[in-house]
Design an enzyme around this catalytic site. Sequence first.
Site, PDB file in Angstrom:
ATOM      1  N   SER A  69       0.839  -1.188   0.000  1.00 54.78           N
ATOM      2  CA  SER A  69       0.000   0.000   0.000  1.00 54.78           C
ATOM      3  C   SER A  69       0.880   1.246   0.000  1.00 54.78           C
ATOM      4  O   SER A  69       1.955   1.262   0.614  1.00 54.78           O
ATOM      5  CB  SER A  69      -0.892   0.025   1.242  1.00 54.78           C
ATOM      6  OG  SER A  69      -1.752  -1.089   1.278  1.00 54.78           O
ATOM      7  N   THR A 122      -3.928   2.049   2.171  1.00 55.90           N
ATOM      8  CA  THR A 122      -4.158   3.449   1.850  1.00 55.90           C
ATOM      9  C   THR A 122      -5.608   3.818   2.127  1.00 55.90           C
ATOM     10  O   THR A 122      -5.915   4.961   2.513  1.00 55.90           O
ATOM     11  CB  THR A 122      -3.799   3.725   0.386  1.00 55.90           C
ATOM     12  OG1 THR A 122      -2.485   3.209   0.130  1.00 55.90           O
ATOM     13  CG2 THR A 122      -3.805   5.210   0.080  1.00 55.90           C
ATOM     14  N   ALA A 123      -6.517   2.848   1.961  1.00 55.28           N
ATOM     15  CA  ALA A 123      -7.928   3.092   2.279  1.00 55.28           C
ATOM     16  C   ALA A 123      -8.095   3.473   3.745  1.00 55.28           C
ATOM     17  O   ALA A 123      -8.879   4.370   4.081  1.00 55.28           O
ATOM     18  CB  ALA A 123      -8.746   1.847   1.950  1.00 55.28           C
ATOM     19  N   HIS A 137     -10.828  -2.988  -3.761  1.00 53.20           N
ATOM     20  CA  HIS A 137     -10.868  -4.019  -4.805  1.00 53.20           C
ATOM     21  C   HIS A 137     -12.218  -4.042  -5.509  1.00 53.20           C
ATOM     22  O   HIS A 137     -12.876  -3.009  -5.641  1.00 53.20           O
ATOM     23  CB  HIS A 137     -10.472  -5.377  -4.221  1.00 53.20           C
ATOM     24  CG  HIS A 137      -9.064  -5.418  -3.691  1.00 53.20           C
ATOM     25  ND1 HIS A 137      -7.994  -4.881  -4.364  1.00 53.20           N
ATOM     26  CD2 HIS A 137      -8.551  -5.914  -2.535  1.00 53.20           C
ATOM     27  CE1 HIS A 137      -6.878  -5.059  -3.662  1.00 53.20           C
ATOM     28  NE2 HIS A 137      -7.192  -5.668  -2.543  1.00 53.20           N
TER      29      HIS A 137
END
Length: 285
Positions: free
Chosen positions: A61, A120-121, A158
């Site tokens: 990430s 990163t989310a 995703h």
Amino acid sequence: MTTKPLLRIGHSPDPDDAFMFYALATGAVQVDGYRVEHVLAEIEDLNARALRGELEVTAVSAHAYAHLAGRYRVLRCGASVGRGYGPVVVARPGAAPTHDAARDRDGRRLRVALPGARTTAALLARLYLGDFEPVVRSFTDVLAAVDRGEADAAVVIHEAQLTYAADGWTLVHDLAGAWARDTGLPLPLGLDVVRTDLGLDVARRVGAALRASIDHARAHFDEALAYALRFGRGLAADLGARFVRMYVNDDTADLGAEGLAALHALYGRAHAAGLLPAVPVLEVV
């Protein structure tokens, strides 16, 4: 006969990564002077393995890389980048919290299921949602965590970005859209990195092979997509093609100046918000 040294390449068992690594996985492209072993694991597992320095080459990430600078070099190719799309926060209809709020109507901190602490989310959620209660789960389990009553909302990544509405979920906050509005920049979600101790020459060889693999897949889209859909968790072919095109594109072939500016912006904003101890120095190959 001398056996070539081994490079373990970590990447997610997802359609976009499978598409990107198709030529390397099938032998159509090779890393000059090395044999390759593919290590498939979900992104948060790869983040953890990179933090331990286990894998020579791996996807990570963008958030996780802030804790890896110096140990790994970033490749210019192989990045997952969203342009106005990416992670979103969703909830069940009728139970959705107020848009933007980190608290419910009774003032209780919202419990938000995150797909890994160093994705990163997760960083975007902390930037945009305020003071919520994190519930860290596998990315495949965040929606189920809401249904089990363990969380009020979930951050999805995703292919769930494309399927959540059809599966009966309501959008609470478009994190990627907020980033695009605030910065005018693309959103760097994932990176491919090479361990620094292997040297610059190896990093360049890996980068050249990965770029060739990406170019091969894009030039042979149908066959690469058929391979990638094996990793689609039942994703329909049309959605699989859409998802692959979202995350294997010109930004994947080369981050470019705009992609690098976006990385700097992500780290700068996170550091200013107290979410990162420092802005990492990027060594890009």
